[in-house]
Design an enzyme around this catalytic site. Structure first.
Site, PDB file in Angstrom:
ATOM      1  N   GLU A  98      14.284  60.772   8.440  1.00 57.40           N
ATOM      2  CA  GLU A  98      13.061  61.207   7.772  1.00 57.40           C
ATOM      3  C   GLU A  98      11.814  60.572   8.391  1.00 57.40           C
ATOM      4  O   GLU A  98      10.729  60.626   7.801  1.00 57.40           O
ATOM      5  CB  GLU A  98      13.143  60.900   6.281  1.00 57.40           C
ATOM      6  CG  GLU A  98      14.281  61.680   5.622  1.00 57.40           C
ATOM      7  CD  GLU A  98      14.369  61.469   4.133  1.00 57.40           C
ATOM      8  OE1 GLU A  98      14.476  62.457   3.394  1.00 57.40           O
ATOM      9  OE2 GLU A  98      14.336  60.298   3.700  1.00 57.40           O
ATOM     10  N   TYR A 142      -4.546  52.487 -13.644  1.00 59.98           N
ATOM     11  CA  TYR A 142      -3.875  52.006 -12.425  1.00 59.98           C
ATOM     12  C   TYR A 142      -3.285  53.170 -11.636  1.00 59.98           C
ATOM     13  O   TYR A 142      -3.316  53.184 -10.408  1.00 59.98           O
ATOM     14  CB  TYR A 142      -2.830  50.946 -12.795  1.00 59.98           C
ATOM     15  CG  TYR A 142      -3.507  49.875 -13.593  1.00 59.98           C
ATOM     16  CD1 TYR A 142      -4.329  48.945 -12.951  1.00 59.98           C
ATOM     17  CD2 TYR A 142      -3.460  49.887 -14.983  1.00 59.98           C
ATOM     18  CE1 TYR A 142      -5.045  48.018 -13.677  1.00 59.98           C
ATOM     19  CE2 TYR A 142      -4.175  48.962 -15.720  1.00 59.98           C
ATOM     20  CZ  TYR A 142      -4.969  48.030 -15.063  1.00 59.98           C
ATOM     21  OH  TYR A 142      -5.693  47.130 -15.777  1.00 59.98           O
TER      22      TYR A 142
HETATM   23 ZN   LIG Z   1      14.178  61.703   1.439  1.00 58.76          ZN
END
Ligand SMILES: [Zn+2]
Length: 212
Positions: A75, A121
């Site tokens: 990835e 936040y």
């Molecule tokens: Zn992934």
């Protein structure tokens, strides 16, 4: 200590932190940091974020060539696309963390922003979170979709998959990813309950007080 050694150790430390918090299971998730020369270090393919070894992190050039360490995560192209579009990004975290993945599987009326402004936040660390359509693993169309969204957003959510989150530093990216996961958890806890989100004026006041 060299920049590469310092960032390599930080990647392993933060990988372990994310793993121990339950944000990464098996060999899911990957984490990277960009060096001054534009190359980046990333967790290797099939590695567990809780067991990273600084000596085995993959080093990848800005054009995607593998030049050191073990083979990079499959990835890595997600990180490459985000770094290319965001000059100020120095760290990126991609997770298959449970609550963010759950939100990525829901049907959304507005896919340009799929987590509500629950807390200040979340607004400050994530802001608007677009949903990227589902593509099967390995489909390079995902690269272009992430690239297009990354021009305007430092955090994106891949449908039926998980978040990709950048930061001004590696630490900033990790904290942003943690904030996103916790907001996703809150979003699911609040499902079906009357909820007051921050309104437009409150969001504008945050942007004025804490410009990014
Ligand atoms: Zn992934």
């Amino acid at each position: 200590m060299s920049e590469e050694a310092r960032l390599g150790e930080a990647i392993c430390r933060f990988g372990d932190l994310l793993y121990r918090r339950g944000y990464a299971h098996g060999s899911t998730g990957n984490i990277s940091a960009r060096l001054d020369d534009g190359s980046f270090l990333i967790s290797p393919t099939n590695s567990c974020l809780g067991l990273l070894d600084p000596a085995r992190l993959a080093r990848v050039t800005p054009d995607g060539r593998h030049i050191g360490g073990d083979p990079p995560s499959k990835e890595a192209f997600l990180h490459l696309a985000m770094y290319e579009e965001r000059a100020g990004a120095r760290g990126i975290v991609h997770l298959h963390s449970t609550h963010a993945v759950a939100v990525s599987c829901l049907r959304h009326d507005d896919p340009t922003d799929v987590l509500p402004p629950i807390t200040a936040y979340h607004v400050m660390r994530i802001g608007r979170l677009p949903l990227i359509p589902y593509y099967r693993p390995g489909d390079r169309s995902l690269t272009e979709a992430v690239r297009a969204a990354a021009r305007r957003h430092h955090a994106v959510l891949l449908a039926n998959h998980g978040p990709v989150v950048a930061g001004k530093s590696l630490e900033d990216a990790v904290f942003n990813a943690e904030e996103l996961e916790e907001t996703a958890k809150l979003r699911l806890l609040l499902e079906g309950r009357p909820t007051r989100f921050l309104d437009a004026a409150q969001i504008a006041a945050l942007a004025a007080a804490f410009p990014s």
